[in-house]
Design a protein around this motif. Structure first.
Motif, mmCIF file in Angstrom:
data_model
loop_
_atom_site.group_PDB
_atom_site.id
_atom_site.type_symbol
_atom_site.label_atom_id
_atom_site.label_comp_id
_atom_site.label_asym_id
_atom_site.label_seq_id
_atom_site.Cartn_x
_atom_site.Cartn_y
_atom_site.Cartn_z
ATOM 1 N N SER A 152 0.854 -1.191 0.000
ATOM 2 C CA SER A 152 0.000 0.000 0.000
ATOM 3 C C SER A 152 0.890 1.241 0.000
ATOM 4 N N LEU A 153 0.825 2.032 -1.041
ATOM 5 C CA LEU A 153 1.715 3.186 -1.166
ATOM 6 C C LEU A 153 1.507 4.226 -0.069
ATOM 7 N N PRO A 154 0.257 4.578 0.303
ATOM 8 C CA PRO A 154 0.087 5.536 1.409
ATOM 9 C C PRO A 154 0.669 5.024 2.725
ATOM 10 N N TYR A 155 0.436 3.741 3.043
ATOM 11 C CA TYR A 155 0.974 3.173 4.278
ATOM 12 C C TYR A 155 2.498 3.179 4.246
ATOM 13 N N PHE A 156 3.068 2.768 3.120
ATOM 14 C CA PHE A 156 4.529 2.715 3.006
ATOM 15 C C PHE A 156 5.131 4.097 3.183
ATOM 16 N N TYR A 157 4.530 5.103 2.569
ATOM 17 C CA TYR A 157 5.099 6.447 2.663
ATOM 18 C C TYR A 157 5.070 6.954 4.098
ATOM 19 N N ARG A 158 3.951 6.747 4.785
ATOM 20 C CA ARG A 158 3.854 7.233 6.167
ATOM 21 C C ARG A 158 4.817 6.480 7.086
ATOM 22 N N ALA A 159 4.880 5.155 6.936
ATOM 23 C CA ALA A 159 5.713 4.354 7.831
ATOM 24 C C ALA A 159 7.203 4.529 7.559
ATOM 25 N N TRP A 200 4.124 -9.811 -10.398
ATOM 26 C CA TRP A 200 2.966 -9.365 -9.609
ATOM 27 C C TRP A 200 2.587 -7.901 -9.845
ATOM 28 N N ARG A 201 3.362 -7.194 -10.658
ATOM 29 C CA ARG A 201 3.046 -5.806 -11.006
ATOM 30 C C ARG A 201 2.955 -4.890 -9.792
ATOM 31 N N LEU A 202 3.735 -5.141 -8.775
ATOM 32 C CA LEU A 202 3.691 -4.316 -7.575
ATOM 33 C C LEU A 202 4.446 -2.998 -7.825
ATOM 34 N N LYS A 203 3.762 -1.893 -7.591
ATOM 35 C CA LYS A 203 4.391 -0.592 -7.810
ATOM 36 C C LYS A 203 5.567 -0.369 -6.878
ATOM 37 N N ILE A 204 5.463 -0.871 -5.642
ATOM 38 C CA ILE A 204 6.530 -0.632 -4.673
ATOM 39 C C ILE A 204 7.817 -1.321 -5.110
ATOM 40 N N ALA A 205 7.706 -2.468 -5.800
ATOM 41 C CA ALA A 205 8.895 -3.148 -6.325
ATOM 42 C C ALA A 205 9.503 -2.344 -7.462
ATOM 43 N N GLU A 206 8.660 -1.766 -8.326
ATOM 44 C CA GLU A 206 9.152 -0.910 -9.404
ATOM 45 C C GLU A 206 9.887 0.302 -8.831
ATOM 46 N N ILE A 207 9.304 0.883 -7.797
ATOM 47 C CA ILE A 207 9.895 2.068 -7.177
ATOM 48 C C ILE A 207 11.242 1.723 -6.555
ATOM 49 N N VAL A 229 10.759 9.852 -2.459
ATOM 50 C CA VAL A 229 10.668 10.913 -3.466
ATOM 51 C C VAL A 229 10.039 10.377 -4.753
ATOM 52 N N GLU A 230 10.496 9.206 -5.185
ATOM 53 C CA GLU A 230 9.950 8.603 -6.406
ATOM 54 C C GLU A 230 8.464 8.302 -6.251
ATOM 55 N N LEU A 231 8.076 7.827 -5.082
ATOM 56 C CA LEU A 231 6.674 7.506 -4.827
ATOM 57 C C LEU A 231 5.807 8.762 -4.927
ATOM 58 N N ARG A 260 1.727 11.937 -7.517
ATOM 59 C CA ARG A 260 1.462 13.344 -7.227
ATOM 60 C C ARG A 260 0.038 13.778 -7.569
ATOM 61 N N ARG A 261 -0.627 13.077 -8.460
ATOM 62 C CA ARG A 261 -1.998 13.439 -8.843
ATOM 63 C C ARG A 261 -3.053 12.606 -8.111
ATOM 64 N N SER A 262 -2.618 11.721 -7.229
ATOM 65 C CA SER A 262 -3.573 10.863 -6.524
ATOM 66 C C SER A 262 -4.212 11.615 -5.362
ATOM 67 N N ARG A 263 -5.363 11.114 -4.913
ATOM 68 C CA ARG A 263 -6.105 11.783 -3.851
ATOM 69 C C ARG A 263 -5.378 11.747 -2.514
ATOM 70 N N TRP A 264 -4.731 10.620 -2.211
ATOM 71 C CA TRP A 264 -4.102 10.510 -0.902
ATOM 72 C C TRP A 264 -2.943 11.491 -0.745
ATOM 73 N N VAL A 265 -2.217 11.764 -1.837
ATOM 74 C CA VAL A 265 -1.144 12.761 -1.775
ATOM 75 C C VAL A 265 -1.733 14.148 -1.574
ATOM 76 N N ALA A 266 -2.824 14.455 -2.277
ATOM 77 C CA ALA A 266 -3.475 15.758 -2.113
ATOM 78 C C ALA A 266 -3.971 15.945 -0.678
ATOM 79 N N ARG A 267 -4.570 14.902 -0.108
ATOM 80 C CA ARG A 267 -5.053 14.989 1.277
ATOM 81 C C ARG A 267 -3.890 15.169 2.250
ATOM 82 N N MET A 268 -2.799 14.450 2.009
ATOM 83 C CA MET A 268 -1.632 14.559 2.898
ATOM 84 C C MET A 268 -1.046 15.954 2.849
#
Length: 251
Positions: A15-22, A89-96, A231-233, A238-246
């Motif tokens: 989960s990208l929001p969880y990963f960024y916060r943690a 598995w197409r996981l974004k966190i692995a790509e990042i 930073v990459e995440l 940058r256009r997602s809702r969770w980033v805007a809310r954060m």
């Protein structure tokens, strides 16, 4: 129960929001622990540990060279693993992770080559020789640069990550070549100083700072990679809702 907890942890990390916060707390802990260990190890290596009976003081460069060389191999290997996960598995966190670790791994590879040259000149009488170990390590640097260049050349981040994943998986074949080059070919480079299964040729007072230095550099590698991942995440999302809310909450 254990399996369920493990799967839940993996799901959370994906989960990208969880990963960024943690990851903010993880990064601080890695930076502090790694810095303390490296400073302590280098103090021991440069001040406390006695000179080598054959090489004198020049051998002290191994306390930077060996951890850097170790991380050059570890970094590319983990990139290949992340690349395989990203493709399957197409996981974004692995790509990042893949694209974030490449510049860090390239930096440590360059450091290994430079410190090796500084050690080689007084030891071999030459800054560089086309030795099997040195040549294969140089190829690894080019592989890192290839991943960085591909990621920058392809506009779509997800497509770029898939191409970089393929290069990482193919290029990881160079890692065992580097490791076993001193066994497979006659080279000027000395064999492994520390062997997990075969003991070591170093006295304990010299070995302990080397192990501490390797651990400290590994933690710093993780900190730098994690910081780049954050930073990459943010850039990708940058256009997602969770980033805007954060960002709105921070303001």
């Amino acid at each position: 129960m254990i399996r369920r907890s493990l799967m839940l942890s993996v799901h959370r990390l994906g989960s990208l929001p969880y990963f960024y916060r943690a990851s903010a707390g993880w990064a601080r802990g890695l930076a502090i622990a790694g810095s303390v260990l490296v400073v302590y190890a280098l103090y021991q290596a440069l001040v406390v540990v006695p000179p080598d009976y054959q090489q004198g003081d020049v051998y002290r460069i191994i306390y930077i060279h060996v951890p850097s060389a170790w991380l050059s191999l570890l970094g590319y290997t983990t990139m290949a693993v992340a690349g395989a996960i990203a493709l399957v598995w197409r996981l974004k966190i692995a790509e990042i992770y893949l694209v974030a670790a490449a510049p860090v791994g390239a930096s440590f590879t360059m450091l290994a080559l430079v410190t090796g040259a500084l050690w080689g000149e007084p030891t071999w009488g030459a800054w560089w020789v086309w030795d099997a170990r040195l040549t294969s390590e140089l190829i690894l640097l080019f592989l890192y640069i290839g991943v960085i260049a591909l990621n920058g050349a392809i506009e779509s981040p997800r497509h770029a990550a898939r191409v970089c994943a393929l290069l990482s998986i193919v290029g990881v074949l160079d890692v065992p070549v580097i490791h076993y080059s001193v066994v497979w070919w006659t080279t000027l480079h000395q064999g492994a100083t520390v062997r997990p299964l075969g003991g070591t040729t170093m006295p304990g007072e010299m070995l302990l700072p080397l192990l501490i230095s390797a651990l400290g550099f590994t933690l710093l590698f993780a900190w730098l990679t994690l910081s780049r991942m954050r930073v990459e995440l943010l850039w990708r999302e940058r256009r997602s809702r969770w980033v805007a809310r954060m960002l709105a909450t921070d303001e």
